[in-house]
Write a protein that holds these residues in place. Sequence first.
Motif, PDB file in Angstrom:
ATOM      1  N   ILE A 218      43.183  30.336  45.758  1.00 32.24           N
ATOM      2  CA  ILE A 218      42.737  31.627  45.057  1.00 32.24           C
ATOM      3  C   ILE A 218      43.995  32.420  45.221  1.00 32.24           C
ATOM      4  N   LEU A 219      44.391  33.112  44.294  1.00 34.17           N
ATOM      5  CA  LEU A 219      45.679  34.038  44.242  1.00 34.17           C
ATOM      6  C   LEU A 219      45.058  35.412  43.965  1.00 34.17           C
ATOM      7  N   ILE A 220      45.737  36.216  44.741  1.00 31.22           N
ATOM      8  CA  ILE A 220      45.090  37.646  44.755  1.00 31.22           C
ATOM      9  C   ILE A 220      46.344  38.482  44.421  1.00 31.22           C
ATOM     10  N   GLY A 221      46.300  39.302  43.378  1.00 31.55           N
ATOM     11  CA  GLY A 221      47.439  40.185  43.136  1.00 31.55           C
ATOM     12  C   GLY A 221      47.425  41.159  41.766  1.00 31.55           C
ATOM     13  N   PRO A 222      48.017  42.096  41.836  1.00 29.20           N
ATOM     14  CA  PRO A 222      47.944  42.973  40.468  1.00 29.20           C
ATOM     15  C   PRO A 222      48.207  42.499  39.312  1.00 29.20           C
ATOM     16  N   PRO A 223      47.813  43.052  37.982  1.00 29.21           N
ATOM     17  CA  PRO A 223      48.119  42.563  36.734  1.00 29.21           C
ATOM     18  C   PRO A 223      49.708  42.577  36.648  1.00 29.21           C
ATOM     19  N   GLY A 224      50.031  41.432  36.151  1.00 27.06           N
ATOM     20  CA  GLY A 224      51.526  41.015  35.855  1.00 27.06           C
ATOM     21  C   GLY A 224      52.490  40.483  36.896  1.00 27.06           C
ATOM     22  N   SER A 225      51.499  40.185  38.111  1.00 30.45           N
ATOM     23  CA  SER A 225      52.299  39.668  39.229  1.00 30.45           C
ATOM     24  C   SER A 225      52.798  38.174  39.033  1.00 30.45           C
ATOM     25  N   GLY A 226      52.445  37.469  38.041  1.00 32.84           N
ATOM     26  CA  GLY A 226      52.449  35.923  37.821  1.00 32.84           C
ATOM     27  C   GLY A 226      51.375  35.122  38.063  1.00 32.84           C
ATOM     28  N   LYS A 227      50.158  35.385  38.317  1.00 32.40           N
ATOM     29  CA  LYS A 227      49.061  34.569  38.810  1.00 32.40           C
ATOM     30  C   LYS A 227      48.904  33.566  37.922  1.00 32.40           C
ATOM     31  N   THR A 228      48.709  33.922  36.449  1.00 33.83           N
ATOM     32  CA  THR A 228      48.273  32.870  35.531  1.00 33.83           C
ATOM     33  C   THR A 228      49.589  31.973  35.391  1.00 33.83           C
ATOM     34  N   MET A 229      50.709  32.570  35.330  1.00 33.21           N
ATOM     35  CA  MET A 229      52.102  31.772  35.108  1.00 33.21           C
ATOM     36  C   MET A 229      52.165  30.621  36.090  1.00 33.21           C
ATOM     37  N   LEU A 230      51.720  30.846  37.372  1.00 34.98           N
ATOM     38  CA  LEU A 230      51.793  30.123  38.261  1.00 34.98           C
ATOM     39  C   LEU A 230      50.826  29.038  38.414  1.00 34.98           C
TER      40      LEU A 230
END
Length: 511
Positions: A218-230
């Motif tokens: 699970i990736l936890i981070g603010p919008p625009g930090s690249g979670k979907t990209m990763l």
Amino acid sequence: MLTKIFGSAVLGVEATTITVEVNVALGVGYHLVGLPDNAIKESNYRIAAALQNNGYKIPGKRITINMAPADMRKEGSAYDLTLAIGILAASGQIKSDGIEEYIIMGELSLDGSLQSVKGALPIALQAKDEGFKGLILPEQNADEAAIVDGMEVYGVENIKQVIDHFEGKKLLEATEVDSKREFYRKLDFPEYDFSDVKGQESIKRCMEIAAAGGHNIILIGPPGSGKTMLAKRLPSILPPMTIHEALETTKIHSVTGRTENSGLMTDRPFRSPHHTISDVALVGGGTYPQPGEISLSHNGVLFLDELPEFKRSVLEVMRQPLEDREVTISRARFTVTYPSSFMLVASMNPSPGGYFNDPDAPVTSSPAEMQRYLGKISGPLLDRIDIHIEVTPVPFEKLSDDREGESSVEIRKRVTAARKRQAARFENSGNTHYNAQMNTRQIREYCALNDASGALLKNAMERLNLSARAYDRILKVARTIADLDNAPEISGNHISEAIQYRSLDREGWLG
């Protein structure tokens, strides 16, 4: 005159041969028995028009058709061609010599052309097992079915070609597919490559560990930090599928009609359902059960973006499939099982406002709002996710850096090497193939700790108040890190790194 002809029904991801008995006798009427659904009952209208438009007709006699086994429900329009050829043979309009040597399937259009059917691959596999000479089905499904070695597959465009074949006017040509060539045709330059990702070196390391051991993350981070990209790039570093995995994956997609014309699926699936998905659409089911998203992700990746936005009831139905790696759907008359061995990749904002762990943004959510937001994800579900990692925004200096990062191909080499070590370790362990699949006994056997590592893990367990399942998860991840280092034993460094990947267990996240 009585004629027997054979079709096939798909239940779950397996096929069952259907014997279609057609009897034409004196009298008037059309009787179709054997638990057909409405689509099959309506087939006589399609058959009548298709035959008329090709110079044949349904005889004006008493036609009785039995679809055996009679206690199994048959569904769909794929029996049109089977019934039509059976009627022509039973009424003496075409020769019936050798007709019982084939499985015949296809949906008819009114002009006699054929539409594609679902489940061509499992049908071909079953036909081969039962010793049929060949399989006749629509041209669109021919490449998929021809993957099965030792089975003659004939792809046809219209019913006239089938009639001409049995009449001896023009024999059909078998579809030739080199299954080995199809399988070894690999994508060396994936569409989504890790070289496109700027910065985020620690997250790339984490994704490499997840891929190497098949761990949920699970990736936890603010919008625009690249979670979907990763997340989209994770399949590009997974090991290439084996021939068994490719066939198994293709079968699941085949029964839903989602396979491409190329036939065998050689790329690992990546599924990303919207957060409004229902529990049936996720795990599978329905009046006539179909595989859900978690089965369509089998041998690949299921990505759940913005995890807390999914309905809790939807998330909870994933708990058992995550453990058992299969989904069982029971109905009054039958039970079907779909494989669902997938990697779960989830992402979420750290707070309702989205910027809890962003050092450059103010925290706008109260502690109560934070607890309510994180409480949408149950503890048992989080315990089934091996790796929790924080993703922070990439600074401008790294975004503007022209240097290209490490490619997916290079990362995949290390991942594949680690998977090979695990395959050798679990060679005689039944259904266990990589670290994330280890059971309790295997964890005790392969994840033994020395005194220093044990003391380190004990201290972390007590300080973070981790559950027994979290303890097992840490050991599995540590074993994977050791495999990436080609280390025979788990050291303190491996344990320390694995503990860092339990962000949501720390005080300040879930209280």
